[in-house]
Motif scaffolding. Structure first.
Motif, PDB file in Angstrom:
ATOM      1  N   ASP A 135      -8.835  11.639 -15.614  1.00  0.00           N
ATOM      2  CA  ASP A 135      -8.133  12.911 -15.752  1.00  0.00           C
ATOM      3  C   ASP A 135      -8.499  13.946 -14.686  1.00  0.00           C
ATOM      4  N   HIS A 136      -9.275  13.530 -13.714  1.00  0.00           N
ATOM      5  CA  HIS A 136      -9.656  14.494 -12.671  1.00  0.00           C
ATOM      6  C   HIS A 136      -8.456  14.797 -11.786  1.00  0.00           C
ATOM      7  N   PRO A 137      -8.177  16.078 -11.540  1.00  0.00           N
ATOM      8  CA  PRO A 137      -6.979  16.434 -10.753  1.00  0.00           C
ATOM      9  C   PRO A 137      -7.009  15.968  -9.301  1.00  0.00           C
ATOM     10  N   ALA A 138      -8.184  15.618  -8.768  1.00  0.00           N
ATOM     11  CA  ALA A 138      -8.251  15.155  -7.374  1.00  0.00           C
ATOM     12  C   ALA A 138      -7.956  13.663  -7.234  1.00  0.00           C
ATOM     13  N   LEU A 139      -7.939  12.948  -8.341  1.00  0.00           N
ATOM     14  CA  LEU A 139      -7.724  11.499  -8.282  1.00  0.00           C
ATOM     15  C   LEU A 139      -6.306  11.185  -7.822  1.00  0.00           C
ATOM     16  N   LEU A 140      -6.185  10.240  -6.874  1.00  0.00           N
ATOM     17  CA  LEU A 140      -4.874   9.832  -6.361  1.00  0.00           C
ATOM     18  C   LEU A 140      -4.518   8.423  -6.815  1.00  0.00           C
ATOM     19  N   THR A 141      -5.422   7.484  -6.581  1.00  0.00           N
ATOM     20  CA  THR A 141      -5.141   6.098  -6.913  1.00  0.00           C
ATOM     21  C   THR A 141      -6.437   5.334  -7.131  1.00  0.00           C
ATOM     22  N   TRP A 142      -6.324   4.206  -7.833  1.00  0.00           N
ATOM     23  CA  TRP A 142      -7.463   3.318  -8.085  1.00  0.00           C
ATOM     24  C   TRP A 142      -7.382   2.107  -7.156  1.00  0.00           C
ATOM     25  N   GLY A 143      -8.511   1.747  -6.541  1.00  0.00           N
ATOM     26  CA  GLY A 143      -8.580   0.545  -5.715  1.00  0.00           C
ATOM     27  C   GLY A 143      -9.464  -0.487  -6.390  1.00  0.00           C
ATOM     28  N   VAL A 177      -2.203   1.925  -9.016  1.00  0.00           N
ATOM     29  CA  VAL A 177      -3.238   0.889  -9.019  1.00  0.00           C
ATOM     30  C   VAL A 177      -2.967  -0.092  -7.888  1.00  0.00           C
ATOM     31  N   THR A 178      -4.021  -0.403  -7.120  1.00  0.00           N
ATOM     32  CA  THR A 178      -3.880  -1.375  -6.044  1.00  0.00           C
ATOM     33  C   THR A 178      -5.158  -2.201  -5.947  1.00  0.00           C
ATOM     34  N   LYS A 193       1.762 -11.886  -6.146  1.00  0.00           N
ATOM     35  CA  LYS A 193       3.059 -11.837  -6.826  1.00  0.00           C
ATOM     36  C   LYS A 193       3.043 -12.664  -8.114  1.00  0.00           C
ATOM     37  N   ALA A 194       2.395 -13.829  -8.050  1.00  0.00           N
ATOM     38  CA  ALA A 194       2.394 -14.730  -9.207  1.00  0.00           C
ATOM     39  C   ALA A 194       1.369 -14.336 -10.265  1.00  0.00           C
ATOM     40  N   SER A 195       0.160 -13.928  -9.831  1.00  0.00           N
ATOM     41  CA  SER A 195      -0.940 -13.726 -10.787  1.00  0.00           C
ATOM     42  C   SER A 195      -1.320 -12.279 -11.026  1.00  0.00           C
ATOM     43  N   ALA A 196      -0.856 -11.361 -10.168  1.00  0.00           N
ATOM     44  CA  ALA A 196      -1.223  -9.944 -10.339  1.00  0.00           C
ATOM     45  C   ALA A 196      -0.004  -9.040 -10.191  1.00  0.00           C
ATOM     46  N   PRO A 197       1.037  -9.271 -11.011  1.00  0.00           N
ATOM     47  CA  PRO A 197       2.246  -8.449 -10.894  1.00  0.00           C
ATOM     48  C   PRO A 197       2.051  -6.988 -11.282  1.00  0.00           C
ATOM     49  N   ALA A 198       0.925  -6.669 -11.935  1.00  0.00           N
ATOM     50  CA  ALA A 198       0.664  -5.274 -12.321  1.00  0.00           C
ATOM     51  C   ALA A 198       0.267  -4.401 -11.128  1.00  0.00           C
ATOM     52  N   ILE A 199      -0.043  -5.040  -9.994  1.00  0.00           N
ATOM     53  CA  ILE A 199      -0.358  -4.280  -8.781  1.00  0.00           C
ATOM     54  C   ILE A 199       0.914  -3.612  -8.267  1.00  0.00           C
ATOM     55  N   GLU A 200       0.851  -2.292  -8.070  1.00  0.00           N
ATOM     56  CA  GLU A 200       2.057  -1.529  -7.734  1.00  0.00           C
ATOM     57  C   GLU A 200       2.308  -1.392  -6.234  1.00  0.00           C
ATOM     58  N   LEU A 201       1.263  -1.493  -5.464  1.00  0.00           N
ATOM     59  CA  LEU A 201       1.399  -1.403  -4.017  1.00  0.00           C
ATOM     60  C   LEU A 201       0.238  -2.138  -3.376  1.00  0.00           C
ATOM     61  N   LEU A 202       0.412  -2.574  -2.148  1.00  0.00           N
ATOM     62  CA  LEU A 202      -0.648  -3.272  -1.428  1.00  0.00           C
ATOM     63  C   LEU A 202      -1.539  -2.281  -0.694  1.00  0.00           C
ATOM     64  N   ALA A 203      -2.813  -2.634  -0.571  1.00  0.00           N
ATOM     65  CA  ALA A 203      -3.765  -1.882   0.245  1.00  0.00           C
ATOM     66  C   ALA A 203      -4.407  -2.884   1.201  1.00  0.00           C
ATOM     67  N   ALA A 219       6.691 -10.588   7.160  1.00  0.00           N
ATOM     68  CA  ALA A 219       6.656 -12.040   7.340  1.00  0.00           C
ATOM     69  C   ALA A 219       5.909 -12.732   6.203  1.00  0.00           C
ATOM     70  N   ALA A 220       4.939 -12.013   5.613  1.00  0.00           N
ATOM     71  CA  ALA A 220       4.173 -12.590   4.504  1.00  0.00           C
ATOM     72  C   ALA A 220       4.945 -12.535   3.185  1.00  0.00           C
ATOM     73  N   GLY A 221       6.082 -11.828   3.177  1.00  0.00           N
ATOM     74  CA  GLY A 221       6.907 -11.813   1.983  1.00  0.00           C
ATOM     75  C   GLY A 221       6.743 -10.611   1.083  1.00  0.00           C
ATOM     76  N   TRP A 222       6.111  -9.539   1.590  1.00  0.00           N
ATOM     77  CA  TRP A 222       5.956  -8.319   0.791  1.00  0.00           C
ATOM     78  C   TRP A 222       6.952  -7.269   1.286  1.00  0.00           C
ATOM     79  N   ASN A 223       7.852  -6.866   0.418  1.00  0.00           N
ATOM     80  CA  ASN A 223       8.865  -5.873   0.783  1.00  0.00           C
ATOM     81  C   ASN A 223       8.647  -4.544   0.075  1.00  0.00           C
ATOM     82  N   GLY A 224       7.532  -4.426  -0.645  1.00  0.00           N
ATOM     83  CA  GLY A 224       7.232  -3.209  -1.380  1.00  0.00           C
ATOM     84  C   GLY A 224       6.401  -2.230  -0.565  1.00  0.00           C
ATOM     85  N   PRO A 225       5.930  -1.169  -1.220  1.00  0.00           N
ATOM     86  CA  PRO A 225       5.124  -0.167  -0.526  1.00  0.00           C
ATOM     87  C   PRO A 225       3.702  -0.657  -0.259  1.00  0.00           C
TER      88      PRO A 225
END
Length: 434
Positions: A135-143, A177-178, A193-203, A219-225
């Motif tokens: 709940d900290h207002p400075a938090l942006l994302t979890w790695g 979450v990434t 893609k197959a085992s971790a679909p809950a990941i929203e973006l790649l890091a 080329a690796a097949g990732w078209n998301g953010p």
């Protein structure tokens, strides 16, 4: 009379108590997180924080947060939750956000992802950290972890990552979450893609290959953010080497040019899918050398790379610039020429540098044995103990140095200082041989 006095005292105490309570009230309010999300647009993807577009201009590290903000950055990255509260508070104070690293152990550190008890313990430990800071207002994302794909064999790690990602989405719907990858290839993308679909973006952490990253991801097949969570100089594993396999480090001036090129081609150019980046390292560390990855020295001096980040983030250079290094020679040879010296003999070293602001330059020299106790993937390394250096100063960045008597691999470092906390750095690996 005593009753009246007692009543008066009690009334005063109550009023004072209420006043103190009112005074503390603003500080006792629960923290309010800001919603972070990725929105699909006609052009690609856009990161939103509190409903407003937010392109990450970030720095990886736990030092000099006020400088990140002053130089045009807006976010910082950690690799664990060590000191998380003070990091979040410091970021908030400086108007920055935090990509908070979650301590998930890689297989290369001995973790067995076939052990359900160990996996469950790790899950619970991570969940406790998420609940503590969500709940900290400075938090942006979890790695989730860092470079879990480096030197690994067991693809079950992605199932563990997915379980953590699903848990975070349940308890913390306000943040993304990434998981952080070392480089990118088709095999890892297919696993995720197959085992971790809950990941929203790649890091992705990448160094020499940053300019080609947008094309590699497609080329690796990732078209998301995606975002780039570590980038910087040419890595010690991917550049030039001497005959005895010592990696050749770029000078601070060469690094500044490299950072500019890679940022403009690998991050700024992909306006569709790249959500921003975290430059590495906003601080100092020993990794193969004490100057390879840090944008600062151990003394806190700023290199030319810091000036370049100021330009890339803010569009202008700082008023006082770091010294510019044109060349560094030992026995009339460059760092990439496999310099051999005879034990106990004298040789000349010369660095050619100028200061853009015409500040008076001074030169600090250091002799280190080549690091042998080295880690992988940024693991901790101890800086080798410096060797007393017999040398004669000849002025204007020139010295006569006596080669060590013991055979082996060494490095000669030079720090060119402007007296105003700016520095240029370079080193030459050399081998002493009878």
């Amino acid at each position: 009379m005593q009753k009246i006095l007692y009543s008066t005292i009690l009334m005063c105490a109550t009023i004072c108590s209420n006043l103190f309570a009112a005074e503390k009230l603003p500080h006792s309010k629960p923290l309010q997180p800001l919603k972070v999300e990725v929105k699909k647009t006609e052009k690609g993807f856009e990161l939103l924080r509190d409903g407003k577009p937010y392109f990450i201009k970030g720095a990886g590290g736990t030092s000099y947060y006020y400088k990140v903000a002053a130089y045009g950055g807006n976010s910082v990255r950690t690799w664990s939750t060590n000191g998380a509260q003070s990091i979040l508070d410091s970021a908030q104070k400086n108007g920055l956000t935090v990509m908070m690293g979650l301590p998930v152990t890689p297989e290369r550190h001995g973790f067995n992802y076939d052990d359900p008890i160990a996996v469950k313990k790790q899950f619970e430990r991570v969940k406790a950290e998420v609940l503590k800071y969500k709940d900290h207002p400075a938090l942006l994302t979890w790695g989730i972890g860092n470079e879990l794909n480096l030197s690994y064999k067991n693809p079950k790690v992605w199932e563990a990552v997915n379980d953590i990602a699903k848990m975070i989405k349940e308890v913390d719907p306000n943040h993304l979450v990434t998981t952080v990858l070392a480089g990118v290839n088709k095999k890892e993308i297919e696993h995720i893609k197959a085992s971790a679909p809950a990941i929203e973006l790649l890091a992705i952490n990448t160094y020499g290959g940053l300019a080609e990253l947008p094309a590699k991801i497609k080329a690796a097949g990732w078209n998301g953010p995606y975002m780039v969570t570590e980038w910087g100089p040419t890595g010690h594993w991917e550049g030039l080497q001497t005959d005895w396999n010592a990696p050749v480090e770029e000078t601070s001036t060469e690094k500044a040019a490299v950072y500019q090129n890679r940022y403009q081609y690998g991050i700024e150019r992909d306006k569709a899918n790249c959500l921003g980046s975290y430059v590495f390292l906003w601080g100092q560390k020993q990794e193969r050398t004490p100057t390879w990855y840090g944008l600062f020295t151990a003394k806190g001096e700023e290199s030319e790379v810091v000036d370049m980040m100021h330009y890339l983030w803010k569009g202008t250079f700082p008023k006082n610039k770091a010294p510019h290094l044109y060349g560094f020679l030992l026995n009339n040879q460059k760092a990439n020429q496999s310099v051999y010296l005879k034990p106990g003999l004298s040789y000349e070293a010369q660095v050619i540098a100028i200061d853009p602001d015409h500040d008076q330059l001074s030169y600090r020299w250091e002799l280190l044995p080549e690091a042998t106790k080295v880690g992988e993937g940024g693991d901790h390394e101890d800086k080798p103990a410096a060797i007393p250096m017999a040398h004669t100063n000849k002025g204007n960045g020139k010295i006569s140095i006596t080669a060590p008597k013991a055979d082996g691999a060494y490095r000669l470092f030079v720090y060119v200082e402007d007296g105003k906390n700016k520095v240029a750095t370079a080193n030459i690996p050399f081998f002493v041989k009878k």
